[in-house]
Design a protein around this motif. Structure first.
Motif, mmCIF file in Angstrom:
data_model
loop_
_atom_site.group_PDB
_atom_site.id
_atom_site.type_symbol
_atom_site.label_atom_id
_atom_site.label_comp_id
_atom_site.label_asym_id
_atom_site.label_seq_id
_atom_site.Cartn_x
_atom_site.Cartn_y
_atom_site.Cartn_z
ATOM 1 N N ASN A 415 -5.741 -5.183 -0.332
ATOM 2 C CA ASN A 415 -6.428 -4.450 0.725
ATOM 3 C C ASN A 415 -5.453 -3.415 1.243
ATOM 4 O O ASN A 415 -4.355 -3.752 1.676
ATOM 5 N N SER A 416 -5.828 -2.138 1.171
ATOM 6 C CA SER A 416 -4.977 -1.085 1.717
ATOM 7 C C SER A 416 -5.320 -0.970 3.201
ATOM 8 O O SER A 416 -6.355 -0.410 3.560
ATOM 9 N N PRO A 417 -4.469 -1.515 4.096
ATOM 10 C CA PRO A 417 -4.946 -1.859 5.438
ATOM 11 C C PRO A 417 -4.737 -0.789 6.502
ATOM 12 O O PRO A 417 -3.801 0.006 6.476
ATOM 13 N N LEU A 418 -5.650 -0.812 7.440
ATOM 14 C CA LEU A 418 -5.531 -0.184 8.747
ATOM 15 C C LEU A 418 -5.710 -1.306 9.757
ATOM 16 O O LEU A 418 -6.533 -2.203 9.554
ATOM 17 N N ALA A 419 -4.936 -1.287 10.835
ATOM 18 C CA ALA A 419 -5.060 -2.342 11.840
ATOM 19 C C ALA A 419 -6.516 -2.462 12.300
ATOM 20 O O ALA A 419 -7.200 -1.455 12.452
ATOM 21 N N PRO A 420 -7.020 -3.687 12.461
ATOM 22 C CA PRO A 420 -6.279 -4.950 12.496
ATOM 23 C C PRO A 420 -6.214 -5.685 11.158
ATOM 24 O O PRO A 420 -5.848 -6.851 11.135
ATOM 25 N N SER A 421 -6.591 -5.038 10.049
ATOM 26 C CA SER A 421 -6.565 -5.753 8.774
ATOM 27 C C SER A 421 -5.151 -5.794 8.205
ATOM 28 O O SER A 421 -4.209 -5.246 8.787
ATOM 29 N N PHE A 422 -4.986 -6.401 7.019
ATOM 30 C CA PHE A 422 -3.662 -6.730 6.507
ATOM 31 C C PHE A 422 -3.770 -7.077 5.027
ATOM 32 O O PHE A 422 -4.845 -7.048 4.441
ATOM 33 N N HIS A 423 -2.634 -7.413 4.443
ATOM 34 C CA HIS A 423 -2.568 -7.873 3.058
ATOM 35 C C HIS A 423 -2.656 -9.398 2.997
ATOM 36 O O HIS A 423 -2.277 -10.091 3.953
ATOM 37 N N VAL A 424 -3.120 -9.888 1.826
ATOM 38 C CA VAL A 424 -3.035 -11.328 1.544
ATOM 39 C C VAL A 424 -2.164 -11.603 0.324
ATOM 40 O O VAL A 424 -1.430 -12.590 0.287
ATOM 41 N N GLN A 425 -2.230 -10.738 -0.681
ATOM 42 C CA GLN A 425 -1.323 -10.809 -1.824
ATOM 43 C C GLN A 425 -1.379 -9.462 -2.521
ATOM 44 O O GLN A 425 -2.452 -9.000 -2.914
ATOM 45 N N THR A 426 -0.231 -8.829 -2.676
ATOM 46 C CA THR A 426 -0.224 -7.440 -3.110
ATOM 47 C C THR A 426 1.082 -7.097 -3.802
ATOM 48 O O THR A 426 2.106 -7.747 -3.570
ATOM 49 N N ASP A 427 1.045 -6.055 -4.619
ATOM 50 C CA ASP A 427 2.277 -5.531 -5.222
ATOM 51 C C ASP A 427 2.945 -4.498 -4.325
ATOM 52 O O ASP A 427 4.155 -4.283 -4.428
ATOM 53 N N LEU A 428 2.163 -3.835 -3.476
ATOM 54 C CA LEU A 428 2.690 -2.822 -2.567
ATOM 55 C C LEU A 428 2.313 -3.194 -1.142
ATOM 56 O O LEU A 428 1.146 -3.491 -0.855
ATOM 57 N N ALA A 429 3.274 -3.165 -0.241
ATOM 58 C CA ALA A 429 3.002 -3.432 1.173
ATOM 59 C C ALA A 429 2.765 -2.094 1.865
ATOM 60 O O ALA A 429 3.648 -1.543 2.530
#
Length: 912
Positions: A415-429
């Motif tokens: 998930n390429s996040p904008l607050a309030p969302s986030f990552h759960v498992q990713t290659d790029l933070a």
């Protein structure tokens, strides 16, 4: 043997049936292109439509099979040939085809295509709501419907090759070609793969003998000493698959591929085994006249060439599966592509299934392109609820792992996040953050600092995230607006761009472009900027200054591995592009590459403005994002007398801190801008990097012979420190300076007093303005006046008492310490004609609000401003001192006949 094609692109009969089957008039439509691009009455309409055309099919074609191919159709397709139903397809982004051989009569075919472009109305589309379709940005820029990619007939054998997925190893030169057939092989066949390099040399060949009934096969080969593909050297190979029976070629297909590796190590990106700094822009892949349909390869080549001129090495193709030629051009010209899965509106079992099928389909279609280096599964939590739903987070992790297995050659972002969302498992933070510059500069600095520190908000706080701590950190969306010139956006007939009439439903109307020139005149901005074209140019330079600041802030942090600017081109009403919708460049086009390069010089001033003769304390860094070490170099610095610093060799991905240096500014009689230039050169004189800063230098002021007074002792002390004379009280003062509106202040001004009101207190400004006008002070936070998404353009009229303040008219970084957190709403057209000294507008010149306004009241005069002029010690910020002086001078001007100060009645200043 060879496939033959008949293009069906061109004019078709078209009937729009609205949202249900009913009689409709026949029109002519151009295929491919969505119907919204062709009919003004259907701009925002989905619904149901029927396409029809006749085609003659050569007799010899009937010796094999005839297939009808569609590149892509939004969203549900039902196909009929000579009145007989041949098949349906659901999904708007992927190719599909049907065998129509048995429906052809006497070499003729009447083709009818019924297209459903659903809405979420359950009465119209009870089983196929729009929210369950992958649709991407159609929820932003309007619906897209109909045949939007090419249609053609093709003659092939029944069991022909449909797709070839190529995997290549840069380290070993090994390749594998996964060949799939339309149907199980009807007879044994030899399948040969042959590889040809860019110079047309045959470099590899292998053959596999396949038995009847085989549905797919993997053929292996080897290319000795392969050349890698990269943005700087986009080297491509061609792979040809041939099917032979009895030594006769019965089918053949060709694809291109490249040898390219991408990986992450220790928080860094590596391309082909070497460090790589990502300098990307978001690309909506929209076009001025055809919306989502590619106008031509030449148009795209021009757009991509301009992207490279800007210093970009990658594009993030935003939640859309583009025309395959998009990737073909990127492959040839050398642009990395961060590809994304289009989102749906809801997360249901059916919508998730459609997203998964779309994901597999786009990888199968586009997986051979070396330009694609990363996939994104979700953008900003759209179509899911990662924040609240554990099942959605588990599903996303499962999809991430599946994709890593299905395509191990690329990176994956969950998930390429904008607050309030986030990552759960990713290659790029990665993370998205929008901040107006200079207005929200402190917020941007805080975001960069927290991102570089691997902030906790990057990942799920629910304890279910998989975190390595080594994911490269990126800001994958940020940007500011700069308005395009509407004259350059007119169509071939000279008409205004049709999308100027859209956007009114977004952000309280500030996205609405139509009438922008009229609003410029109505709000008397010609008195500030001169011409409309000068205003447009000024907004683009503000955009450049903002992006420059944001990029430089990130480049100072070696922990950050790259960024994605929003965006490559404007998209309809969204005016944050580096190019406009027709790919016309911004005014800064030829300068932008200097801040958007592998190697950049990063100066940072110790304060936003200076007095004549001051010493500038300059923090200096050099960041290097190239694949190889930067050779020792020399940095030339010049503002008055030049100086040179020796720069050591810099490792890839490193930032060298050169510490603080002091540069003496010249003594000036008149305030001005002085340019500080920095040139990084190799020891043999080659220019490696450059940068410039325009420094606001203020002449030492001579306070006017005015006596001032304030009810606040600290303000009196401040005024005295700035060199102003103090009166014994309000009754003998030329100008009173206050921070609160009050009945006492109103009485004083009404009786002939002159006052400056510097207020940050929300509330009414009646009686200084008529009650019916409802002029009031309003906080910018939580409103569109903040300008973090649709930018605000704040200006100061550099005339009269403000003529000596350098720069402008738009406020720049020299105003960093005085940027107001409040505005004055309700000022009307007459106020803007003459009384408003400073103001801002939002987006396409909407929501004008004053920052400084003068007003005659009774027999006196008041100037009200929301600039933050008392933030620093007296005289520390020359911009604050100059603004205060201008406001005092504006207040001291004659307001018409007024009684002598000595005749003013005493007022109760203790009430303030």
């Amino acid at each position: 043997m060879s496939a033959a094609r008949i293009s069906l692109d061109g004019l078709w009969d078209f009937k729009y049936l609205g949202y249900g089957a009913k009689p409709a008039e026949s029109r002519t439509i151009l295929v491919p292109s969505p119907w919204q691009a062709q009919f003004a009455d259907l701009r925002m309409r989905g619904g149901v439509a029927v396409y029809r055309r006749d085609v003659e099919i050569p007799e010899e074609w009937l010796e094999q099979r005839v297939f009808l191919h569609f590149g892509a159709v939004f969203h549900i397709t039902h196909v009929f040939v000579n009145g007989a139903f041949v098949g349906s397809h659901v999904g708007g982004f992927l190719p599909f085809h049907f065998d129509i051989t048995d429906r052809i009569v006497s070499g003729k075919a009447e083709i009818k295509v019924k297209v459903e472009s659903p809405t979420d109305d359950p009465f119209e589309f009870p089983t196929t709501p729009f929210a369950e379709m992958p649709f991407g940005k159609q929820s932003w820029y309007g619906p897209l419907s109909g045949i939007w990619q090419s249609v053609y007939l093709e003659r092939r054998i029944a069991d022909h090759v449909t797709t070839v997925r190529v995997r290549s190893s840069l380290a070993s030169g090994e390749i594998s070609a996964h060949v799939r057939f339309e149907s199980p092989l009807t007879d044994a066949a030899d399948v040969t793969i042959a590889v040809v390099d860019a110079e047309e040399n045959a470099v590899a060949q292998s053959c596999a003998k396949l038995a009847a009934g085989v549905e797919n096969a993997i053929v292996y080969s080897f290319v000795p000493a392969p050349r890698c593909w990269s943005p700087d050297s986009p080297y491509l190979y061609r792979l040809q698959v041939s099917m032979r029976r009895k030594d006769v070629i019965v089918d053949q297909i060709e694809t291109t591929f490249g040898f390219r590796s991408v990986e992450t190590r220790d928080g860094k990106l590596y391309l082909n085994g070497k460090p790589f700094y990502l300098r990307a822009a978001l690309d909506q892949d929209y076009y001025p006249d055809t919306i989502c349909t590619l106008p031509s390869v030449e148009f795209l080549e021009d757009r991509f060439c301009k992207a490279k001129q800007l210093g970009l090495n990658a594009l993030r193709c935003h939640i859309k599966v583009p025309d395959p030629r998009y990737y073909e051009v990127a492959d040839r010209l050398g642009l990395l592509i961060w590809a994304e899965l289009p989102n749906a509106g809801d997360s249901t079992e059916l919508s998730r299934e459609r997203k998964e099928l779309t994901l597999k389909g786009l990888i199968d279609r586009d997986g051979n392109h070396p330009s694609i280096f990363c996939w994104t599964l979700i953008n900003e939590n759209w179509g899911v609820d990662l924040v609240h739903d554990a099942y959605h987070r588990a599903w996303l992790k499962k999809l991430y792992l599946w994709l890593k297995s299905y395509d191990p050659s690329r990176l994956v972002v969950d998930n390429s996040p904008l607050a309030p969302s986030f990552h759960v498992q990713t290659d790029l933070a990665d993370f998205h953050f929008y901040a107006a510059i200079p207005d929200s500069r402190e917020d941007w600095d805080q975001f960069v600092e927290e991102l570089a520190g691997r902030a906790e908000w990057l990942f799920s706080p629910e304890g279910d995230a998989v975190i390595t701590g080594q994911e490269p950190l990126l800001c994958s969306e940020f940007g500011n607006w700069g308005l395009p010139d509407p004259e350059k956006l007119r169509d071939a007939a000279g008409a205004e761009a049709w999308w100027f009439e859209t956007g009114h439903d977004w952000s309280e109307g500030v996205m609405y472009a139509h009438g922008v020139r009229n609003r410029f005149q109505d709000w008397s901005l010609d008195r500030v900027f001169g011409t409309f074209e000068s205003f447009i140019e000024a907004t683009q330079w503000q955009q450049f200054r903002a992006l420059k600041y944001q990029i430089e802030a990130m480049r100072r942090k070696p922990q950050i591995a790259g960024y994605v600017i929003t965006e490559l081109t404007d998209c309809h009403w969204e005016a944050n592009g580096l190019l406009d919708m027709r790919s016309n460049p911004r005014v800064f086009h030829n300068l932008f590459h200097s801040i958007n390069a592998d190697t950049v010089v990063l100066p940072k001033l110790d304060r936003p403005a200076y007095w004549s003769g001051d010493a500038v304390r300059l923090s200096l860094c050099v960041a290097h994002g190239g694949p190889n070490p930067l050779e020792p170099a020399a940095l030339d610095i010049s503002v008055t007398e030049p100086m040179t610093l020796e720069i050591p060799s810099i490792a890839p991905g490193a930032v060298v801190d050169l510490g603080m240096i002091s540069v003496k500014l010249p003594v000036v009689e008149h305030s001005c801008l002085r340019r500080l230039t920095l040139r990084l050169r190799s020891l043999d004189g080659r220019l490696l990097a450059s940068n410039e800063i325009d420094i606001a230098v203020h002449a030492r002021p001579r306070p006017p012979e005015l006596s001032l007074w304030s009810s606040h002792g600290d303000i009196r002390d401040r005024l005295q420190a700035l060199g102003y004379g103090l009166a014994e009280g309000a009754e003998t003062a030329d100008v009173v300076v206050e921070t609160q509106a009050s009945a006492a202040l109103a009485t004083y001004v009404r009786a002939g007093g002159r006052a400056v009101l510097l207020t940050e207190t929300p509330g009414s400004l009646t009686p200084f303005f008529p009650h019916w006008q409802n002029v009031k002070v309003v906080a910018r936070d939580g409103t569109l006046w903040r300008g973090d998404w649709a930018s605000s353009f704040a200006w100061l009229r550099r005339q009269g008492p403000f003529a000596a303040i350098p720069g402008g008219p738009l406020l720049d970084q020299a105003f960093d310490r005085v940027i107001p957190t409040h505005v004055i709403s309700g000022c009307n057209l007459l106020d803007f004609q003459a009384r408003v000294h400073a103001a801002l507008v939002v987006g396409w010149i909407h929501r004008p609000a004053a920052i400084a306004v003068g007003r005659n009241y009774g027999t006196g005069r008041i100037v009200i401003a929301t600039f933050k002029l008392f933030r620093d010690p007296p005289g520390e910020d020359p911009t604050a001192a100059a603004l205060l002086g201008g406001l005092i001078e504006a207040a001291a001007r004659s307001a018409g006949p007024a009684p002598a100060i000595s005749k003013l009645e005493p007022v109760g200043w203790e009430d303030l």
